[in-house]
Design a protein around this motif. Structure first.
Motif, short mmCIF file in Angstrom:
data_model
loop_
_atom_site.label_atom_id
_atom_site.label_comp_id
_atom_site.label_asym_id
_atom_site.label_seq_id
_atom_site.Cartn_x
_atom_site.Cartn_y
_atom_site.Cartn_z
N PHE A 1 4.08 -6.28 5.07
CA PHE A 1 3.72 -4.58 4.89
C PHE A 1 3.02 -4.23 3.77
N LEU A 2 2.15 -3.01 4.07
CA LEU A 2 1.34 -2.47 2.90
C LEU A 2 1.93 -1.04 2.52
N VAL A 3 2.06 -0.21 3.53
CA VAL A 3 2.47 1.27 3.03
C VAL A 3 3.14 1.80 4.18
N SER A 4 4.19 2.68 3.72
CA SER A 4 4.63 3.61 4.66
C SER A 4 4.28 4.98 4.42
N PHE A 5 4.16 5.91 5.55
CA PHE A 5 3.78 7.20 5.21
C PHE A 5 4.55 8.18 6.03
N LEU B 1 9.35 -3.35 7.60
CA LEU B 1 9.79 -4.50 7.99
C LEU B 1 9.44 -5.74 7.25
N THR B 2 10.45 -6.67 6.94
CA THR B 2 10.17 -7.79 6.49
C THR B 2 10.36 -9.22 7.67
N GLU C 1 6.66 4.49 0.84
CA GLU C 1 6.94 3.04 0.13
C GLU C 1 5.73 2.51 0.10
N LYS C 2 5.19 1.56 -0.91
CA LYS C 2 4.15 0.81 -0.53
C LYS C 2 4.62 -0.64 -1.32
N SER C 3 3.70 -1.39 -1.02
CA SER C 3 4.24 -3.12 -1.52
C SER C 3 3.02 -3.33 -2.70
N GLU C 4 3.24 -4.36 -3.28
CA GLU C 4 2.68 -4.80 -4.31
C GLU C 4 1.10 -5.16 -4.10
N ILE C 5 0.99 -5.37 -2.81
CA ILE C 5 -0.40 -5.60 -2.00
C ILE C 5 -1.17 -4.26 -2.23
N PHE C 6 -0.50 -3.20 -2.00
CA PHE C 6 -1.32 -1.80 -1.92
C PHE C 6 -1.61 -1.29 -3.10
N ASP C 7 -2.82 -1.89 -3.76
CA ASP C 7 -3.07 -1.67 -5.14
C ASP C 7 -4.28 -0.38 -5.14
N ASP C 8 -4.90 -0.19 -6.16
CA ASP C 8 -5.74 1.09 -6.18
C ASP C 8 -7.05 0.67 -5.06
#
Lengths: 115, 113
Positions: free
Chosen positions: B45-49, A103-104, B56-63
């Motif tokens: 958004f952080l991540v989908s599972f 979602l955006t 999918e993961k966003s650029e925020i979701f780092d190591d």
């Protein structure tokens, strides 16, 4: 990347009156979904209404309805007969029609309902 | 419609510590998501599972971040070595299929001191 813009940081309405919250979005996709979520002071995210892009008919949920203009990439929310409990932050959100997509969200509009 | 529950509702931790946020679906859903909202900002958004894998993961979701569903029920978000800027509301959401409506849990408020 898709973007969602809500140009009204704050709106106010008198109880029992009607208010419209604006939302525009940018996408190159033809199939997608649009949502309005409500966030009261508790910060819970509550679904208000959903619109499928392939449907020409505007979605309606009781006092809540949308004006979906696909060509203009506009998706406004109309709240009729506003109630004190409608006071909240409202977020417009976009979802692609692919598995597990994100979602955006827009920046939100803070709605105040005056008695 | 009951969606998901999240625990704890509020977590206070010291900078550098690890935290685990939990999401418990009410019924057997397949798609799970983590979002965060820094106070006064929009939801990100952080991540989908899906099917026990990150889809999918966003650029925020780092190591610093990881997700898992260790017991087939609870869905967890782990933040290693927390930073001050990790202070935010973290929301779990669920969906029954890709492209479906995402329903949110009540959130966990994380405060990093």
């Amino acid at each position: 990347a898709q973007t969602v813009t809500q140009s009204q940081p704050e709106m106010s309405v008198q109880e029992a009156e009607t208010v419209t919250l604006s939302c525009t979005y940018d996408t190159s996709e033809s199939d997608y979904y649009l949502f309005w979520y409500k966030q009261p002071p508790s910060r819970q995210m509550i679904l208000v209404i959903r619109q499928e892009a392939y449907k020409q008919q505007n979605a309606t949920e009781n006092r809540f309805s949308v004006n979906f203009q696909k060509a203009a990439k506009s998706f406004s929310l109309k709240i009729s007969d506003s109630q004190l409990g409608d006071a909240a932050m409202y977020f417009c959100a976009y979802l692609e029609e692919t598995s597990g997509s994100r979602l955006t969200f827009g920046e939100g509009t803070q709605l105040t309902v005056n008695p | 419609e009951p969606e998901v529950t999240q625990t704890p509702s509020h977590q206070v931790t010291q900078m550098g510590q690890e935290v685990i946020l939990r999401c418990v679906p009410i019924s057997n859903h397949l798609y799970f998501y983590w979002y965060r909202q820094i106070l006064g900002q929009k939801v990100e958004f952080l991540v989908s599972f899906y099917n026990n894998e990150i889809s999918e993961k966003s650029e925020i979701f780092d190591d610093q971040f990881s997700v898992e569903r260790p017991d087939g029920s609870n869905f967890t978000l782990k933040i290693r070595s927390t930073k001050l800027e990790d202070s935010a509301m973290y929301f779990c959401a669920r969906g029954t299929s890709g492209g479906d409506t995402q329903y949110f849990g009540p959130g966990t408020r994380l405060t990093v001191l």
